[in-house]
Write a protein that holds these residues in place. Structure first.
Motif, PDB file in Angstrom:
ATOM      1  N   MET A  44      49.775  33.218  38.770  1.00  0.00           N
ATOM      2  CA  MET A  44      50.821  33.847  39.562  1.00  0.00           C
ATOM      3  C   MET A  44      51.590  34.807  38.659  1.00  0.00           C
ATOM      4  N   ALA A  45      51.862  36.007  39.178  1.00  0.00           N
ATOM      5  CA  ALA A  45      52.508  37.052  38.382  1.00  0.00           C
ATOM      6  C   ALA A  45      53.687  37.629  39.150  1.00  0.00           C
ATOM      7  N   ALA A  46      54.680  38.146  38.406  1.00  0.00           N
ATOM      8  CA  ALA A  46      55.875  38.723  39.011  1.00  0.00           C
ATOM      9  C   ALA A  46      55.753  40.228  39.237  1.00  0.00           C
ATOM     10  N   ASN A  47      54.703  40.848  38.718  1.00  0.00           N
ATOM     11  CA  ASN A  47      54.482  42.281  38.934  1.00  0.00           C
ATOM     12  C   ASN A  47      53.050  42.628  38.554  1.00  0.00           C
ATOM     13  N   GLY A  48      52.673  43.894  38.743  1.00  0.00           N
ATOM     14  CA  GLY A  48      51.307  44.291  38.487  1.00  0.00           C
ATOM     15  C   GLY A  48      50.899  44.176  37.035  1.00  0.00           C
ATOM     16  N   ILE A  49      51.832  44.464  36.115  1.00  0.00           N
ATOM     17  CA  ILE A  49      51.505  44.366  34.688  1.00  0.00           C
ATOM     18  C   ILE A  49      51.158  42.931  34.312  1.00  0.00           C
ATOM     19  N   GLU A  50      51.962  41.978  34.766  1.00  0.00           N
ATOM     20  CA  GLU A  50      51.664  40.574  34.494  1.00  0.00           C
ATOM     21  C   GLU A  50      50.332  40.180  35.109  1.00  0.00           C
ATOM     22  N   ALA A  51      50.040  40.693  36.307  1.00  0.00           N
ATOM     23  CA  ALA A  51      48.778  40.365  36.974  1.00  0.00           C
ATOM     24  C   ALA A  51      47.591  40.833  36.147  1.00  0.00           C
ATOM     25  N   ARG A  68      56.054  46.017  47.030  1.00  0.00           N
ATOM     26  CA  ARG A  68      57.183  46.439  46.194  1.00  0.00           C
ATOM     27  C   ARG A  68      57.430  45.425  45.096  1.00  0.00           C
ATOM     28  N   MET A  69      57.139  45.838  43.854  1.00  0.00           N
ATOM     29  CA  MET A  69      57.417  45.005  42.693  1.00  0.00           C
ATOM     30  C   MET A  69      57.905  45.903  41.566  1.00  0.00           C
ATOM     31  N   PRO A  70      58.745  45.389  40.667  1.00  0.00           N
ATOM     32  CA  PRO A  70      59.206  46.213  39.535  1.00  0.00           C
ATOM     33  C   PRO A  70      58.090  46.412  38.523  1.00  0.00           C
ATOM     34  N   SER A  71      58.276  47.401  37.637  1.00  0.00           N
ATOM     35  CA  SER A  71      57.355  47.696  36.537  1.00  0.00           C
ATOM     36  C   SER A  71      56.041  48.286  37.023  1.00  0.00           C
ATOM     37  N   MET A  72      55.330  47.570  37.876  1.00  0.00           N
ATOM     38  CA  MET A  72      54.111  48.091  38.493  1.00  0.00           C
ATOM     39  C   MET A  72      53.976  47.477  39.872  1.00  0.00           C
ATOM     40  N   ASP A  73      53.959  48.315  40.928  1.00  0.00           N
ATOM     41  CA  ASP A  73      53.911  47.786  42.286  1.00  0.00           C
ATOM     42  C   ASP A  73      52.482  47.451  42.699  1.00  0.00           C
ATOM     43  N   PRO A  86      32.835  44.688  38.700  1.00  0.00           N
ATOM     44  CA  PRO A  86      32.984  45.308  40.020  1.00  0.00           C
ATOM     45  C   PRO A  86      34.461  45.400  40.414  1.00  0.00           C
ATOM     46  N   PRO A  87      34.778  46.231  41.401  1.00  0.00           N
ATOM     47  CA  PRO A  87      36.174  46.333  41.849  1.00  0.00           C
ATOM     48  C   PRO A  87      36.681  44.986  42.360  1.00  0.00           C
ATOM     49  N   LEU A  88      37.950  44.716  42.108  1.00  0.00           N
ATOM     50  CA  LEU A  88      38.547  43.456  42.538  1.00  0.00           C
ATOM     51  C   LEU A  88      39.356  43.690  43.808  1.00  0.00           C
ATOM     52  N   PRO A  89      39.014  43.017  44.906  1.00  0.00           N
ATOM     53  CA  PRO A  89      39.712  43.255  46.175  1.00  0.00           C
ATOM     54  C   PRO A  89      41.178  42.840  46.129  1.00  0.00           C
ATOM     55  N   VAL A  90      41.970  43.537  46.933  1.00  0.00           N
ATOM     56  CA  VAL A  90      43.405  43.260  47.047  1.00  0.00           C
ATOM     57  C   VAL A  90      43.765  43.071  48.517  1.00  0.00           C
ATOM     58  N   ILE A  91      44.557  42.072  48.777  1.00  0.00           N
ATOM     59  CA  ILE A  91      45.179  41.882  50.092  1.00  0.00           C
ATOM     60  C   ILE A  91      46.671  42.099  49.891  1.00  0.00           C
ATOM     61  N   PHE A  92      47.218  43.114  50.555  1.00  0.00           N
ATOM     62  CA  PHE A  92      48.641  43.399  50.415  1.00  0.00           C
ATOM     63  C   PHE A  92      49.474  42.408  51.213  1.00  0.00           C
ATOM     64  N   VAL A  93      50.612  42.044  50.634  1.00  0.00           N
ATOM     65  CA  VAL A  93      51.597  41.207  51.309  1.00  0.00           C
ATOM     66  C   VAL A  93      52.861  42.042  51.429  1.00  0.00           C
ATOM     67  N   THR A  94      53.381  42.230  52.640  1.00  0.00           N
ATOM     68  CA  THR A  94      54.509  43.132  52.832  1.00  0.00           C
ATOM     69  C   THR A  94      55.610  42.500  53.664  1.00  0.00           C
ATOM     70  N   ALA A  95      56.810  43.032  53.498  1.00  0.00           N
ATOM     71  CA  ALA A  95      57.941  42.634  54.318  1.00  0.00           C
ATOM     72  C   ALA A  95      58.307  43.743  55.288  1.00  0.00           C
ATOM     73  N   TYR A  96      57.399  44.727  55.476  1.00  0.00           N
ATOM     74  CA  TYR A  96      57.691  45.867  56.325  1.00  0.00           C
ATOM     75  C   TYR A  96      57.428  45.547  57.792  1.00  0.00           C
ATOM     76  N   ASP A  97      57.983  46.378  58.662  1.00  0.00           N
ATOM     77  CA  ASP A  97      57.761  46.166  60.085  1.00  0.00           C
ATOM     78  C   ASP A  97      56.364  46.623  60.480  1.00  0.00           C
ATOM     79  N   GLN A  98      56.011  46.405  61.724  1.00  0.00           N
ATOM     80  CA  GLN A  98      54.654  46.640  62.182  1.00  0.00           C
ATOM     81  C   GLN A  98      54.215  48.085  62.019  1.00  0.00           C
TER      82      GLN A  98
END
Length: 261
Positions: A44-51, A68-73, A86-98
């Motif tokens: 578990m990471a707090a931003n993209g750099i940690e990930a 939206r994350m600090p340092s690297m989103d 190979p490329p590593l898939p990403v599933i975005f998690v958002t707090a935005y509206d529809q």
């Protein structure tokens, strides 16, 4: 009846979110759906750099990334992961509206709208077996801002090189050398693609060289007074004295215009 050998291997999941409660909720939801969708949380990471640093030590099948994350989103993280082999898939998690989420759907394997539901999470993970990671063009459409870091593979590690530290980039054989004030780094990227991604930051001075506009101290004409001569870019920010870059005759008009000469 399926034998244990027929069952798919557990998905290795990395969670990236700057809010600890959100990370904990995703971890708990993954545990809840594990009987039906086998998975294991590898970090578990707090931003993209940690990930990215965690992924140096752990392998993963998918990253659940907040936008939206600090340092690297999450979007910049996805760009780095798309360049892996190979490329590593990403599933975005958002707090935005529809309405915003509809746009995010163009750039990810899937999206999860907070608060995340267990059924929705299981559906998103299920898509990994049939869908591919979006292209860089779609990621650019989602967040047209430039990357802030380059990924550098070095001695089995992934280093994050701030784009702002790069003084110039030079194509050599199949790699691009990124020069900073301290040292050189090798990038597995195309000079043409870098020029297209950073048009305001980088200036082409030669077919094999891009220079950071902010690193240009001036230009100087060199050669015999009676000869044809040529122009060179004087650089600032380098430890060694007198380092400069040749400007090709083809690029000189564009360089002169860009520098306001």
């Amino acid at each position: 009846m399926n034998s244990p050998a027929d069952k798919p291997a557990a998905l290795r999941v990395l969670i990236a979110d700057d809010e600890a409660p959100a990370r904990g909720r995703l971890r708990d939801l993954l545990g809840d759906i594990a009987p039906a969708c086998a998975n294991v949380v590898v970090g578990m990471a707090a931003n993209g750099i940690e990930a990215l640093r965690l992924l140096d030590a752990e392998t993963a099948d998918v990253v659940l990334a907040d936008i939206r994350m600090p340092s690297m989103d999450g979007v910049e993280l996805a760009r780095h992961l798309a360049r892996r082999s190979p490329p590593l898939p990403v599933i975005f998690v958002t707090a935005y509206d529809q309405y915003a989420v509809e746009a995010f759907e163009l750039a990810a394997v899937d999206y999860l709208l907070k608060p995340v539901r267990a059924e929705r999470l299981a559906t998103a993970l299920g898509k990994l077996r049939t869908r591919q990671l979006s292209s860089d063009l779609r990621l650019a459409a989602l967040a047209p801002n430039e990357r802030r870091h380059f990924s550098v593979s070095e001695r089995g590690r992934i280093l994050l090189l701030p784009v702002a530290d790069v003084i110039y980039l030079k194509a050599e054989l199949k790699y691009v050398t990124a020069r900073t004030a301290e040292r050189d780094y090798l990038l597995d990227e195309s000079l043409v693609q870098l020029e297209q991604e950073f048009p305001q930051r980088l200036l082409r001075v030669h077919r094999n060289c891009l220079v950071a506009r902010e690193a240009v101290q001036g230009v100087e004409r060199v050669g015999e007074p009676d000869g044809e001569g040529r122009w060179e870019v004087l650089l600032k920010g380098l430890a060694g004295p007198g380092e400069r870059l040749p400007v090709s005759r083809r690029q000189w008009p564009a360089v002169r215009q860009a520098l306001g000469l």
